[in-house]
Design an enzyme around this catalytic site. Structure first.
Site, short mmCIF file in Angstrom:
data_model
loop_
_atom_site.label_atom_id
_atom_site.label_comp_id
_atom_site.label_asym_id
_atom_site.label_seq_id
_atom_site.Cartn_x
_atom_site.Cartn_y
_atom_site.Cartn_z
N GLU B 51 0.81 -1.22 0.00
CA GLU B 51 0.00 0.00 0.00
C GLU B 51 0.84 1.28 0.00
OE1 GLU B 51 -0.58 -2.60 1.97
OE2 GLU B 51 -2.68 -3.18 1.82
N PHE B 113 -11.17 -7.48 13.78
CA PHE B 113 -10.13 -7.93 12.86
C PHE B 113 -9.83 -6.83 11.83
CE2 PHE B 113 -8.92 -10.12 8.85
CZ PHE B 113 -7.66 -10.53 9.27
N GLN B 114 -8.57 -6.54 11.67
CA GLN B 114 -8.09 -5.49 10.77
C GLN B 114 -8.73 -4.13 11.06
OE1 GLN B 114 -8.19 -7.02 6.68
NE2 GLN B 114 -6.09 -7.77 6.97
N LYS B 163 -17.45 -0.85 6.23
CA LYS B 163 -17.93 -1.81 5.24
C LYS B 163 -19.45 -1.79 5.11
CE LYS B 163 -16.94 -6.47 3.62
NZ LYS B 163 -16.38 -7.80 3.95
N MET B 482 24.40 8.78 1.83
CA MET B 482 24.26 10.04 2.57
C MET B 482 24.49 9.80 4.07
SD MET B 482 23.98 13.17 1.95
CE MET B 482 23.05 13.74 0.53
#
Lengths: 171, 584
Positions: B51, B113-114, B163, B482
């Site tokens: 993502e 969940f999630q 949802k 760097m």
């Protein structure tokens, strides 16, 4: 190496915001994320249709920081207006405290006498306690609480400052 | 006004808003939206492999087109993985709308969940965010979100959609006109401020334009206006990392980038100027160096769309709040109105030419075919080989990014995509994916370091899937260069964890993903290797081995003033004190 911070002056900001979930978190988060002080913060719904809240923030900082705080608040999407009440000239500030004092004998009498001097109201009493309601500037509330510590203070609740500019104009 | 499911409303709103591409990754809490997308072939969904890459790809799409990037991810880990790219977009003012799935409203707050508190987590890394609890609000919120992402100072907006709100039906409505009740950024500059600015510009003896990403964000017309105003006034121009491309690098009035790894002439001119005209730039610490020594003798005009950028770090003499393009147009009009003519800035230019004579971007190198390649040379060769091809260049973050900024030159905006504010390693490759999706026929090259590239290297699969001809050009010095450079300058070369150990064989990796891979080892192979990359259709990864211990100069060391630049490695003396070490 020492880390130093710059001293600042006290400002009272009146912020009008959408009365929606999460706004308060957004504003307090802005203060903590950018390292600004919050000395007091009050918030309540102020419009007839419950669409707007007013947040009164007491903060302190050097003038450039105060200017930055105002600019940062002003660019938040749900913020309608930000007013520095110190900028607009005179304003009035009030705070309410509920002060519970327990004891008996002379201390109890002394507490009641001093409450009278401070124009604090007795809003609850038992044989061994008082709850006083005091309204005034934060200074006055501070002084009253300091005296009550000597007279059996057991609990304090304070609202934080609300403030409004003098005169006919609204912010 | 039509009754439909929340998921259909989301897709309908995207269609109505002209969205053609969504970068995303499916998951449980966004399945209804993915199902709605399945039925809507007009919106192209690009399936990434992580993502974070979806958000950077959306940034690459946005930065190269000027249109908002759109991201669709699931709840919980989908949303948290997107946070880095969202923050990157906030820091670099990239318009982006991120749709996140959320557990059903009935489960919010139960550690389902999630589940994560997406609006809480993203509250301070978005320009604005929403949790939509009622499907009827989806239409207005989506339209408002795109308005907020693209108006005023652009930025990321998150819309968290439970949802059950996606499944429930409601009425889809489009606001007639977005007239936000509290968000009304000032785009037109105040006339008095413009008049005052033009008087200051006309009177200046040593003026300099200091421009930033705001000019790019204001659109190609703003870049054109900048060129016109610069030509009218005869003043020199420098730019931040984010502003490269707004002014053509082959113009005589161009001084190059300023700041920590900017040119000597740009930094000296900023220091000695009597007037700085800052346009869409925000006086970042990488630009100013030590603040109490920053341009001590100049008056400063600051043009910015975000009032909070003005006086944040450097106090200015004149604030002009507004869109950079409109402000530049107004300045051009006022210049003509007042009948100003360019002053004779000959003395100023003579001083600038003196600073230019240090040739601060020169670097030592061996010229024989078998010599190791200096990374600067690799960037210059890439630039020379792609002249006339109008490439879009993305970078990761580190030494290679600075070398690219110094040695790759741009004539037009929206060709240079880099992570400036947040400095996100892992940005460049997915940003190249986003840019290539938006411009299928253009040459898109990610100039990468071998360390940064590995942060989102899984996107090679995305490139293979969509047959994107993205080119990755790795300046491989086998170090987090760097970090190593700072350890050398600040920590007496104690190279704590900065060696790129156990590198993959990038050529074999290319093969594994169905790409073309090639390796360049010596100076003699450089030009041909680049030609092979350019001549190979489809995606190519070039593992260009460069001098391992080259450092990026010039450099303003941490805590130093513009006038204290290190031009060459042998300028370094002594060690840093704690005050300097404590600065980022």
């Amino acid at each position: 190496m020492k880390i130093t911070t710059e001293a600042g002056e006290r400002h009272v900001l009146a912020v009008t915001v959408d009365n929606e979930a999460g706004i308060l978190a957004k504003i307090t988060g802005l203060f903590s994320a950018r390292g600004y002080n919050i000395e007091s913060l009050t918030v309540a719904d102020i419009s007839a249709d419950h669409a707007l809240s007013r947040i009164t923030i007491v903060t302190s900082g050097p003038p450039a920081v105060i200017d930055q705080i105002i600019a940062q608040l002003d660019r938040l999407v749900p913020v309608h207006s930000v007013t520095d009440l110190a900028d607009g000239g005179a304003h009035v500030e009030r705070e309410i405290a509920l002060v519970k004092v327990a004891g008996s004998g002379d201390k109890r009498i002394e507490a009641l006498r001093m409450a009278d001097v401070f124009r604090a109201k007795v809003v609850d009493t038992t044989l061994s306690s008082f709850i006083f309601e005091i309204t005034g500037t934060s200074d006055k509330v501070d002084r009253f609480i300091a005296l009550m510590r000597e007279c059996g203070l057991v609990e304090v609740g304070r609202t934080g400052v609300v403030a409004i500019a003098r005169g006919a104009e609204a912010v | 006004m039509t009754e439909m499911s929340g998921a259909d409303m989301v897709v309908q709103a995207l269609v109505d808003l002209g969205v053609d591409t969504v970068f995303g990754y499916p998951g449980g809490a966004v399945l209804p939206i993915y199902d709605a997308l399945f039925k809507h072939p007009t919106i192209k969904h690009i399936l990434v492999r992580h993502e974070q890459a979806a958000t950077h790809a959306a940034e690459g799409y946005a930065r190269s087109t000027g249109k908002p990037g759109v991201v669709l991810v699931t709840s919980g880990p989908g949303a948290t993985n997107a946070v880095t790219g969202i923050t990157d977009a906030l820091l670099d003012s990239i318009p982006m709308v991120v749709l996140t799935g959320q557990v059903p409203t009935t489960l919010i707050g139960t550690d389902a969940f999630q589940e994560c508190d997406t609006v809480g987590i993203t509250r301070h890394c978005t320009k604005h965010n929403y949790l939509v609890m009622d499907p009827d609000r989806l239409g207005p919120i989506l339209h408002e979100a795109f308005y907020i992402a693209t108006h005023g100072r652009p930025g990321p907006v998150v819309i968290d959609i439970p949802k059950n709100v996606q499944v429930a039906t409601g009425t889809y409505s489009i606001p007639n006109r977005i007239d936000h009740k509290s968000y009304r950024p000032q785009v037109d500059p105040d006339a008095e401020a413009i008049a005052a600015a033009i008087a200051m510009i006309a009177a200046a003896e040593r003026p300099i334009f200091y421009t930033g990403g705001g000019v790019i964000n204001a659109g190609p017309d703003a870049s054109a206006a900048l060129r016109q105003l610069v030509a009218l006034t005869g003043a020199p121009v420098t730019s931040t990392l984010m502003g490269l491309g707004a002014f053509p690098a082959d113009d005589d009035q161009w001084l190059g980038m300023l700041g920590m790894h900017g040119t000597y002439e740009a930094n000296m001119a900023m220091n000695r100027a009597d007037l700085i005209i800052a346009v869409g730039a925000r006086f970042d610490d990488r630009v100013t160096g030590r603040l109490d020594a920053f341009s001590p003798d100049s008056k400063k005009i600051h043009i910015d769309i975000d009032r909070s950028s003005i006086n944040k770090i450097v106090p200015v003499d004149l604030a002009v709040v507004g869109d950079a393009g409109r402000a530049l147009d107004a300045l051009i009009a006022a210049w003509a109105d007042k009948g100003h003519k360019a002053r004779d800035l000959g003395e100023w230019w003579r001083r600038i030419d003196g600073w230019r004579a240090t040739r601060c971007l020169d670097f030592p190198e061996k010229k024989e075919d078998g010599a190791e390649i200096m990374p600067q040379r690799a960037v210059k060769a890439l630039f020379d080989a792609t002249r006339g091809m109008d490439p879009i260049i993305t970078t990761e973050v580190g030494q290679h990014q600075m070398w690219a900024a110094q040695h790759f030159h741009f004539d037009s905006p929206n060709r240079w995509l880099t992570s400036g504010g947040l400095g996100t390693m892992g940005y460049g490759f997915p940003a190249a994916v986003g840019a290539q999706i938006a411009h299928p026929d253009r040459l898109v090259i990610c100039i990468a370091g071998e360390a940064s590239l590995q942060m989102n290297i899984q996107e090679m699969g995305t490139v293979s899937q969509y047959r994107l001809p993205v080119k990755i050009f790795i300046l491989n010095n086998q170090w987090m260069g760097m970090v190593r450079q700072w350890q050398e300058l600040t920590y007496e070369s104690r190279y704590s964890n900065s060696y790129s150990d156990s590198l993959p064989d990038f050529v074999k990796l290319a093969d594994a993903y169905g790409w073309t891979g090639l390796r360049i080892d010596t100076l003699g192979e450089l030009a041909d290797g680049i030609q092979t990359m350019l001549g190979t259709p489809g995606p190519v990864i070039v593992d260009c081995r460069v001098a391992q211990l080259a450092n990026c100069f010039p450099m303003i060391p941490s805590g130093a003033a513009h006038t204290d630049m290190i031009l060459q490695p042998n300028d370094i003396v002594g060690t840093m004190d704690d005050e300097a070490k404590a600065l980022v």
